[in-house]
Write an enzyme that holds these catalytic residues in place. Sequence first.
Site, short mmCIF file in Angstrom:
data_model
loop_
_atom_site.label_atom_id
_atom_site.label_comp_id
_atom_site.label_asym_id
_atom_site.label_seq_id
_atom_site.Cartn_x
_atom_site.Cartn_y
_atom_site.Cartn_z
N THR A 4 0.82 -1.22 0.00
CA THR A 4 0.00 0.00 0.00
C THR A 4 0.85 1.26 0.00
O THR A 4 1.99 1.25 0.51
CB THR A 4 -0.91 -0.02 1.26
OG1 THR A 4 -1.48 1.26 1.42
CG2 THR A 4 -0.11 -0.33 2.52
N ASP A 5 0.28 2.36 -0.49
CA ASP A 5 0.97 3.65 -0.42
C ASP A 5 1.02 4.18 1.01
O ASP A 5 1.75 5.12 1.31
CB ASP A 5 0.30 4.67 -1.36
CG ASP A 5 -1.18 4.94 -1.04
OD1 ASP A 5 -1.73 4.29 -0.13
OD2 ASP A 5 -1.76 5.81 -1.72
N GLU A 6 0.21 3.56 1.90
CA GLU A 6 0.13 4.09 3.27
C GLU A 6 1.44 3.93 4.04
O GLU A 6 1.64 4.57 5.06
CB GLU A 6 -1.05 3.45 4.02
CG GLU A 6 -2.35 3.67 3.28
CD GLU A 6 -3.61 3.29 4.03
OE1 GLU A 6 -3.58 3.28 5.28
OE2 GLU A 6 -4.63 3.02 3.38
N TYR A 39 -2.04 -0.66 10.85
CA TYR A 39 -2.14 -1.30 9.54
C TYR A 39 -0.91 -0.97 8.69
O TYR A 39 -0.22 -1.87 8.20
CB TYR A 39 -3.42 -0.87 8.82
CG TYR A 39 -3.40 -1.19 7.33
CD1 TYR A 39 -3.41 -2.51 6.87
CD2 TYR A 39 -3.35 -0.17 6.37
CE1 TYR A 39 -3.38 -2.80 5.51
CE2 TYR A 39 -3.33 -0.46 5.01
CZ TYR A 39 -3.34 -1.77 4.59
OH TYR A 39 -3.29 -2.07 3.24
N LYS A 44 2.19 -3.34 7.27
CA LYS A 44 2.50 -3.51 5.83
C LYS A 44 3.94 -3.06 5.56
O LYS A 44 4.66 -3.69 4.79
CB LYS A 44 1.53 -2.70 4.96
CG LYS A 44 0.11 -3.21 4.95
CD LYS A 44 -0.06 -4.61 4.38
CE LYS A 44 0.10 -4.68 2.89
NZ LYS A 44 -0.23 -6.04 2.36
P1 NAD Z 1 -9.47 -7.78 1.91
O1 NAD Z 1 -9.53 -7.48 3.37
O2 NAD Z 1 -10.69 -7.56 1.07
O3 NAD Z 1 -9.05 -9.31 1.69
C1 NAD Z 1 -8.03 -9.91 2.43
C2 NAD Z 1 -8.14 -11.42 2.22
O4 NAD Z 1 -7.06 -12.04 2.94
C3 NAD Z 1 -9.45 -12.01 2.74
O5 NAD Z 1 -9.98 -12.91 1.79
C4 NAD Z 1 -9.02 -12.75 4.01
O6 NAD Z 1 -9.83 -13.88 4.29
C5 NAD Z 1 -7.59 -13.15 3.65
N1 NAD Z 1 -6.75 -13.39 4.84
C6 NAD Z 1 -6.64 -12.59 5.93
N2 NAD Z 1 -5.79 -13.16 6.81
C7 NAD Z 1 -5.34 -14.31 6.25
C8 NAD Z 1 -4.42 -15.32 6.66
N3 NAD Z 1 -3.80 -15.25 7.84
N4 NAD Z 1 -4.20 -16.37 5.83
C9 NAD Z 1 -4.85 -16.45 4.63
N5 NAD Z 1 -5.73 -15.54 4.19
C10 NAD Z 1 -5.96 -14.47 5.00
O7 NAD Z 1 -8.23 -6.94 1.36
P2 NAD Z 1 -8.02 -6.25 -0.06
O8 NAD Z 1 -8.61 -4.89 0.01
O9 NAD Z 1 -8.40 -7.19 -1.11
O10 NAD Z 1 -6.43 -6.07 -0.04
C11 NAD Z 1 -5.58 -7.07 -0.58
C12 NAD Z 1 -4.14 -6.62 -0.43
O11 NAD Z 1 -3.96 -5.37 -1.10
C13 NAD Z 1 -3.72 -6.38 1.01
O12 NAD Z 1 -2.41 -6.87 1.18
C14 NAD Z 1 -3.77 -4.88 1.17
O13 NAD Z 1 -2.85 -4.45 2.13
C15 NAD Z 1 -3.38 -4.43 -0.22
N6 NAD Z 1 -3.89 -3.11 -0.63
C16 NAD Z 1 -5.23 -2.85 -0.57
C17 NAD Z 1 -5.70 -1.62 -1.03
C18 NAD Z 1 -7.17 -1.30 -1.00
O14 NAD Z 1 -7.56 -0.16 -1.35
N7 NAD Z 1 -8.07 -2.23 -0.66
C19 NAD Z 1 -4.81 -0.66 -1.51
C20 NAD Z 1 -3.45 -0.97 -1.55
C21 NAD Z 1 -3.01 -2.20 -1.11
P1 TYD Z 2 -10.97 3.58 3.79
O1 TYD Z 2 -11.91 3.18 2.71
O2 TYD Z 2 -11.14 2.96 5.15
O3 TYD Z 2 -9.50 3.35 3.23
P2 TYD Z 2 -8.06 3.84 3.86
O4 TYD Z 2 -8.24 4.18 5.28
O5 TYD Z 2 -7.20 2.65 3.64
O6 TYD Z 2 -7.65 5.03 3.02
O7 TYD Z 2 -11.08 5.14 3.96
C1 TYD Z 2 -10.87 6.03 2.89
C2 TYD Z 2 -10.94 7.43 3.46
O8 TYD Z 2 -12.29 7.71 3.86
C3 TYD Z 2 -10.10 7.64 4.70
O9 TYD Z 2 -9.57 8.96 4.67
C4 TYD Z 2 -11.08 7.48 5.84
C5 TYD Z 2 -12.37 8.00 5.25
N1 TYD Z 2 -13.62 7.35 5.73
C6 TYD Z 2 -14.71 8.16 6.09
O10 TYD Z 2 -14.65 9.41 6.04
N2 TYD Z 2 -15.87 7.54 6.48
C7 TYD Z 2 -15.98 6.18 6.54
O11 TYD Z 2 -17.06 5.65 6.94
C8 TYD Z 2 -14.85 5.37 6.17
C9 TYD Z 2 -14.93 3.88 6.25
C10 TYD Z 2 -13.70 6.02 5.77
#
Ligand code: NAD
Ligand code: TYD
Length: 357
Positions: A133-135, A158, A162
Amino acid sequence: MKTILVTGGAGFIGSNFIRYVLERTGFNGKIVNLDKLTYAGNPENLADIQKKYKGRYVFVKGDICGYDTVLGLLKKHGITTVAHFAAESHVDRSIFGPKDFIETNIHGTFSLLEAARTFWAGRRDVRFHHVSTDEVYGSLGKTGKFKETTPYDPRSPYSASKASSDHLVRAYGHTYGLPVTISNCSNNYGPYHFPEKLIPLAILNALEGRPLPVYGDGLQVRDWLYVEDHCAAIWRIINKGRAGETYNVGGACEMKNIDVVKGICRALERAVPARRNKALNGKAYADLITYVKDRAGHDRRYAIDFSKIKKELGWQPYVRFGAGLGKTVDWYLANPEWVKNVKTGEYRKWLTKNYTR
Ligand code: NAD
Ligand code: TYD
């Protein structure tokens, strides 16, 4: 022919990635999906794929922290690529309870790396791709963008977990010569997104006439990327990216949270006009916007410089925010069964317990 182990493939991005690879790339090998099925894992995301690709798509319920499980799978299926998505992914949950984040994101990544190192034993024609993630870069001021060289400065449990996993992956590349790549991506949105994150939460709350919670002043900025564009970037890195490299992936779409929520209201108004939605009781969608207490340690702004992947691998995002949001809204409207099943599961219990607003 590649045999890919996808971890966390029942989650949001992982399931989109599996679908993308099998349906859109001409890939003719096998995918093994290892997922623990936490609250965020939903095998329903891939129910059609499971039927359509019998023999080429295998689901295994299991924990990435189990070294023996992982090593056994690598051996059994002759895995040549690991695409590592599995993680605890929600910042708010990491604030309420960081333990699972340390366990899965750090220990889980370590166990995968160890198993890959053991099984591949110095092979160079394999790949371990870590999705991050960019975070990890922290929070920006009004200007500037994260580059691959930006120093790490994670601020939530989080992002700290990461960041730690990124360091481990890089260390395995340097120390053992494991062929690793890392992608650091901005906020994804699209189908199969679990409705605890801002965009799906706001869509579903709005349809039910419930409040749309905006944290703090709503002026925090995120960069938004349609999930399919992200999947294409990961596939490109796995196939063409140089081992040992990190690639930033972004959507060229910086937006304030309040504008994202207002955009959702407009997209819904087009799809289901408020006057025809009984749950709205005469209100407009935007009337549901409710400012609530800010997230602890809330990062102010993220922005991504993705010129490296664009220049080296020819990747760029294609889906513009308005179009992506329209497709996302349409997907949630077209899949009421998925929504119902998610909302009557763990999600609902957790929300009731942790969100009183
Ligand atoms: P998500 O929470 O939707 O899915 C995570 C999956 O991992 C789930 O299916 C869960 O059951 C599985 N999981 C959790 N713990 C586990 C374990 N111990 N063993 C096996 N499986 C396990 O997450 P996502 O949004 O699909 O994100 C996927 C990846 O992308 C993550 O690594 C996250 O950090 C990264 N990422 C997400 C975003 C975003 O905007 N969602 C952005 C940048 C990076
Ligand atoms: P989120 O979707 O939780 O992603 P991330 O925290 O990984 O960026 O949140 C996106 C942005 O929206 C973040 O700045 C937090 C804000 N947010 C709200 O304002 N209200 C909400 O109910 C949620 C879930 C997030």
